[in-house]
Motif scaffolding. Sequence first.
Motif, PDB file in Angstrom:
ATOM      1  N   LYS A  69       0.849  -1.197   0.000  1.00 38.38           N
ATOM      2  CA  LYS A  69       0.000   0.000   0.000  1.00 38.38           C
ATOM      3  C   LYS A  69       0.880   1.240   0.000  1.00 38.38           C
ATOM      4  CE  LYS A  69      -4.066  -1.700   2.448  1.00 38.38           C
ATOM      5  NZ  LYS A  69      -4.863  -1.542   3.669  1.00 38.38           N
ATOM      6  N   LEU A  70       0.404   2.268  -0.648  1.00 36.33           N
ATOM      7  CA  LEU A  70       1.149   3.523  -0.721  1.00 36.33           C
ATOM      8  C   LEU A  70       1.401   4.085   0.673  1.00 36.33           C
ATOM      9  CD1 LEU A  70       2.475   5.572  -2.578  1.00 36.33           C
ATOM     10  CD2 LEU A  70       0.246   6.665  -2.878  1.00 36.33           C
ATOM     11  N   LEU A  71       0.385   4.039   1.537  1.00 36.79           N
ATOM     12  CA  LEU A  71       0.570   4.526   2.903  1.00 36.79           C
ATOM     13  C   LEU A  71       1.647   3.735   3.628  1.00 36.79           C
ATOM     14  CD1 LEU A  71      -0.204   6.315   5.313  1.00 36.79           C
ATOM     15  CD2 LEU A  71      -1.964   4.629   5.874  1.00 36.79           C
ATOM     16  N   SER A  72       1.653   2.433   3.482  1.00 42.43           N
ATOM     17  CA  SER A  72       2.678   1.601   4.135  1.00 42.43           C
ATOM     18  C   SER A  72       4.064   1.974   3.645  1.00 42.43           C
ATOM     19  CB  SER A  72       2.415   0.117   3.866  1.00 42.43           C
ATOM     20  OG  SER A  72       1.196  -0.286   4.423  1.00 42.43           O
ATOM     21  N   TRP A  73       4.191   2.196   2.341  1.00 39.55           N
ATOM     22  CA  TRP A  73       5.470   2.596   1.767  1.00 39.55           C
ATOM     23  C   TRP A  73       5.935   3.929   2.362  1.00 39.55           C
ATOM     24  CZ3 TRP A  73       6.447   6.067  -2.731  1.00 39.55           C
ATOM     25  CH2 TRP A  73       7.749   5.964  -3.210  1.00 39.55           C
ATOM     26  N   LEU A  74       5.021   4.883   2.450  1.00 41.71           N
ATOM     27  CA  LEU A  74       5.361   6.199   3.001  1.00 41.71           C
ATOM     28  C   LEU A  74       5.713   6.114   4.486  1.00 41.71           C
ATOM     29  CD1 LEU A  74       2.592   8.287   1.210  1.00 41.71           C
ATOM     30  CD2 LEU A  74       5.052   8.359   0.742  1.00 41.71           C
ATOM     31  N   LEU A  75       4.963   5.336   5.252  1.00 44.34           N
ATOM     32  CA  LEU A  75       5.265   5.167   6.676  1.00 44.34           C
ATOM     33  C   LEU A  75       6.630   4.514   6.865  1.00 44.34           C
ATOM     34  CD1 LEU A  75       1.751   4.064   7.943  1.00 44.34           C
ATOM     35  CD2 LEU A  75       2.898   6.220   8.488  1.00 44.34           C
ATOM     36  N   GLY A  76       6.955   3.590   5.992  1.00 50.62           N
ATOM     37  CA  GLY A  76       8.274   2.953   6.047  1.00 50.62           C
ATOM     38  C   GLY A  76       9.389   3.954   5.783  1.00 50.62           C
ATOM     39  N   ILE A  77       9.189   4.813   4.808  1.00 53.84           N
ATOM     40  CA  ILE A  77      10.180   5.852   4.520  1.00 53.84           C
ATOM     41  C   ILE A  77      10.347   6.751   5.743  1.00 53.84           C
ATOM     42  CG2 ILE A  77      10.682   7.917   3.142  1.00 53.84           C
ATOM     43  CD1 ILE A  77       9.227   6.492   0.788  1.00 53.84           C
ATOM     44  N   GLU A 135       6.869   2.157  17.592  1.00 46.98           N
ATOM     45  CA  GLU A 135       6.609   2.102  16.152  1.00 46.98           C
ATOM     46  C   GLU A 135       5.560   1.040  15.827  1.00 46.98           C
ATOM     47  OE1 GLU A 135      10.567   3.343  13.701  1.00 46.98           O
ATOM     48  OE2 GLU A 135      10.642   1.427  14.746  1.00 46.98           O
ATOM     49  N   ALA A 136       5.753  -0.156  16.353  1.00 38.80           N
ATOM     50  CA  ALA A 136       4.818  -1.251  16.054  1.00 38.80           C
ATOM     51  C   ALA A 136       3.412  -0.916  16.538  1.00 38.80           C
ATOM     52  CB  ALA A 136       5.314  -2.550  16.698  1.00 38.80           C
ATOM     53  N   LEU A 137       3.300  -0.421  17.759  1.00 40.57           N
ATOM     54  CA  LEU A 137       1.997  -0.084  18.328  1.00 40.57           C
ATOM     55  C   LEU A 137       1.305   1.008  17.516  1.00 40.57           C
ATOM     56  CD1 LEU A 137      -0.039  -0.492  20.690  1.00 40.57           C
ATOM     57  CD2 LEU A 137       1.161   1.382  21.842  1.00 40.57           C
ATOM     58  N   LEU A 138       2.027   2.050  17.173  1.00 44.01           N
ATOM     59  CA  LEU A 138       1.434   3.157  16.426  1.00 44.01           C
ATOM     60  C   LEU A 138       1.022   2.741  15.020  1.00 44.01           C
ATOM     61  CD1 LEU A 138       3.728   6.131  17.527  1.00 44.01           C
ATOM     62  CD2 LEU A 138       1.376   5.658  18.261  1.00 44.01           C
ATOM     63  N   LEU A 139       1.830   1.929  14.376  1.00 47.88           N
ATOM     64  CA  LEU A 139       1.474   1.496  13.027  1.00 47.88           C
ATOM     65  C   LEU A 139       0.201   0.657  13.023  1.00 47.88           C
ATOM     66  CD1 LEU A 139       4.988   0.613  11.587  1.00 47.88           C
ATOM     67  CD2 LEU A 139       3.496   2.487  10.857  1.00 47.88           C
ATOM     68  N   VAL A 140       0.064  -0.227  14.012  1.00 46.46           N
ATOM     69  CA  VAL A 140      -1.093  -1.121  14.045  1.00 46.46           C
ATOM     70  C   VAL A 140      -2.318  -0.425  14.622  1.00 46.46           C
ATOM     71  CG1 VAL A 140      -2.008  -3.255  15.058  1.00 46.46           C
ATOM     72  CG2 VAL A 140       0.302  -3.211  14.077  1.00 46.46           C
ATOM     73  N   HIS A 141      -2.162   0.244  15.758  1.00 44.82           N
ATOM     74  CA  HIS A 141      -3.339   0.796  16.432  1.00 44.82           C
ATOM     75  C   HIS A 141      -3.661   2.240  16.065  1.00 44.82           C
ATOM     76  CE1 HIS A 141      -4.558  -2.562  18.876  1.00 44.82           C
ATOM     77  NE2 HIS A 141      -3.281  -2.843  19.049  1.00 44.82           N
ATOM     78  N   SER A 142      -2.684   3.018  15.676  1.00 46.36           N
ATOM     79  CA  SER A 142      -2.959   4.408  15.314  1.00 46.36           C
ATOM     80  C   SER A 142      -3.164   4.556  13.807  1.00 46.36           C
ATOM     81  CB  SER A 142      -1.805   5.295  15.789  1.00 46.36           C
ATOM     82  OG  SER A 142      -1.980   6.618  15.373  1.00 46.36           O
ATOM     83  N   GLN A 143      -2.336   3.862  13.024  1.00 38.22           N
ATOM     84  CA  GLN A 143      -2.425   3.983  11.569  1.00 38.22           C
ATOM     85  C   GLN A 143      -3.309   2.913  10.940  1.00 38.22           C
ATOM     86  OE1 GLN A 143      -1.232   6.606   9.860  1.00 38.22           O
ATOM     87  NE2 GLN A 143      -0.698   7.396  11.864  1.00 38.22           N
ATOM     88  N   GLY A 144      -3.703   1.910  11.711  1.00 41.28           N
ATOM     89  CA  GLY A 144      -4.635   0.900  11.221  1.00 41.28           C
ATOM     90  C   GLY A 144      -4.049  -0.127  10.269  1.00 41.28           C
ATOM     91  N   LEU A 145      -2.734  -0.295  10.293  1.00 39.18           N
ATOM     92  CA  LEU A 145      -2.123  -1.293   9.429  1.00 39.18           C
ATOM     93  C   LEU A 145      -2.304  -2.689  10.030  1.00 39.18           C
ATOM     94  CD1 LEU A 145       1.312   0.357   8.493  1.00 39.18           C
ATOM     95  CD2 LEU A 145      -0.892   0.605   7.366  1.00 39.18           C
ATOM     96  N   THR A 146      -2.302  -3.691   9.183  1.00 35.95           N
ATOM     97  CA  THR A 146      -2.303  -5.071   9.662  1.00 35.95           C
ATOM     98  C   THR A 146      -0.900  -5.384  10.179  1.00 35.95           C
ATOM     99  OG1 THR A 146      -1.615  -6.001   7.546  1.00 35.95           O
ATOM    100  CG2 THR A 146      -4.008  -5.723   7.902  1.00 35.95           C
ATOM    101  N   TYR A 147      -0.764  -6.506  10.885  1.00 43.02           N
ATOM    102  CA  TYR A 147       0.562  -6.903  11.350  1.00 43.02           C
ATOM    103  C   TYR A 147       1.503  -7.120  10.167  1.00 43.02           C
ATOM    104  CZ  TYR A 147      -1.445  -7.536  15.988  1.00 43.02           C
ATOM    105  OH  TYR A 147      -2.064  -7.326  17.188  1.00 43.02           O
ATOM    106  N   ARG A 148       1.006  -7.696   9.097  1.00 43.34           N
ATOM    107  CA  ARG A 148       1.821  -7.944   7.906  1.00 43.34           C
ATOM    108  C   ARG A 148       2.285  -6.619   7.283  1.00 43.34           C
ATOM    109  NH1 ARG A 148       4.944 -11.291   6.746  1.00 43.34           N
ATOM    110  NH2 ARG A 148       6.196  -9.512   6.384  1.00 43.34           N
ATOM    111  N   GLU A 149       1.361  -5.653   7.184  1.00 49.07           N
ATOM    112  CA  GLU A 149       1.726  -4.342   6.618  1.00 49.07           C
ATOM    113  C   GLU A 149       2.725  -3.623   7.514  1.00 49.07           C
ATOM    114  OE1 GLU A 149      -2.506  -3.377   4.331  1.00 49.07           O
ATOM    115  OE2 GLU A 149      -2.231  -2.754   6.420  1.00 49.07           O
ATOM    116  N   ALA A 150       2.502  -3.677   8.824  1.00 46.81           N
ATOM    117  CA  ALA A 150       3.444  -3.055   9.760  1.00 46.81           C
ATOM    118  C   ALA A 150       4.805  -3.739   9.668  1.00 46.81           C
ATOM    119  CB  ALA A 150       2.899  -3.113  11.184  1.00 46.81           C
ATOM    120  N   ALA A 151       4.801  -5.055   9.500  1.00 48.19           N
ATOM    121  CA  ALA A 151       6.054  -5.791   9.351  1.00 48.19           C
ATOM    122  C   ALA A 151       6.801  -5.336   8.101  1.00 48.19           C
ATOM    123  CB  ALA A 151       5.774  -7.289   9.291  1.00 48.19           C
ATOM    124  N   ASP A 152       6.071  -5.111   7.017  1.00 46.02           N
ATOM    125  CA  ASP A 152       6.691  -4.611   5.787  1.00 46.02           C
ATOM    126  C   ASP A 152       7.303  -3.229   6.003  1.00 46.02           C
ATOM    127  OD1 ASP A 152       5.981  -6.904   4.391  1.00 46.02           O
ATOM    128  OD2 ASP A 152       4.191  -6.001   3.490  1.00 46.02           O
TER     129      ASP A 152
END
Length: 195
Positions: A69-77, A135-152
């Motif tokens: 996902k574009l959002l996941s890519w941007l959050l990773g950056i 980071e993990a908590l915010l990505l999953v619970h604040s940004q709504g990513l799945t565990y797989r997306e947060a892992a990416d």
Amino acid sequence: MIDIQDIRLIARLQTGKPEVYAELYDRYGPRLMSYGLRLCGDRSDAEDLVQETILAAWNGRAGYQRKVKLLSWLLGILSRRWREKGRRPRLSTVSLSTDEGEADIPASGPCLESGVIDRLTIDAAIATLDVPFREALLLVHSQGLTYREAADVLGEPAGTVKWRVSEALKRVQRQLAICEEEIDGLQQASARAIS
């Protein structure tokens, strides 16, 4: 799954037209700001991170993999930029919200005089977490990513992210329990002073 708006934005992004930069910022700037602010605890640092992230995405648009996902890519950056700069969270303040007009509020002192745990108290508890857990908590619970997306985003196995989120929640709950004890102590002291 990538949504239709992202597919269109990605296609326009690949053209390199300057107006797409602004569209990318308008669409994802607030989400990136929310994550950056809660990650580093300082509005100025978060604004810099968002600008750096959008610019890096713009410059690296040819390397975007459509399976993410574009959002996941941007959050990773954003996460990588933050870590690369050796940035450390400023734990003395936390933001009340992601709205631009809100001021930072000191996180020290009694949790709340009313005895109610609120968003500020939760943000203060999250700010005490070590960076990988936050980071993990915010990505999953604040940004709504799945565990797989947060892992990416984090470049970690999904199981590691799941464990970090679970551990982070336990640590936040412990911090909130301490806060509730402080509130109870303040209320009891206040009641004794009135009597």
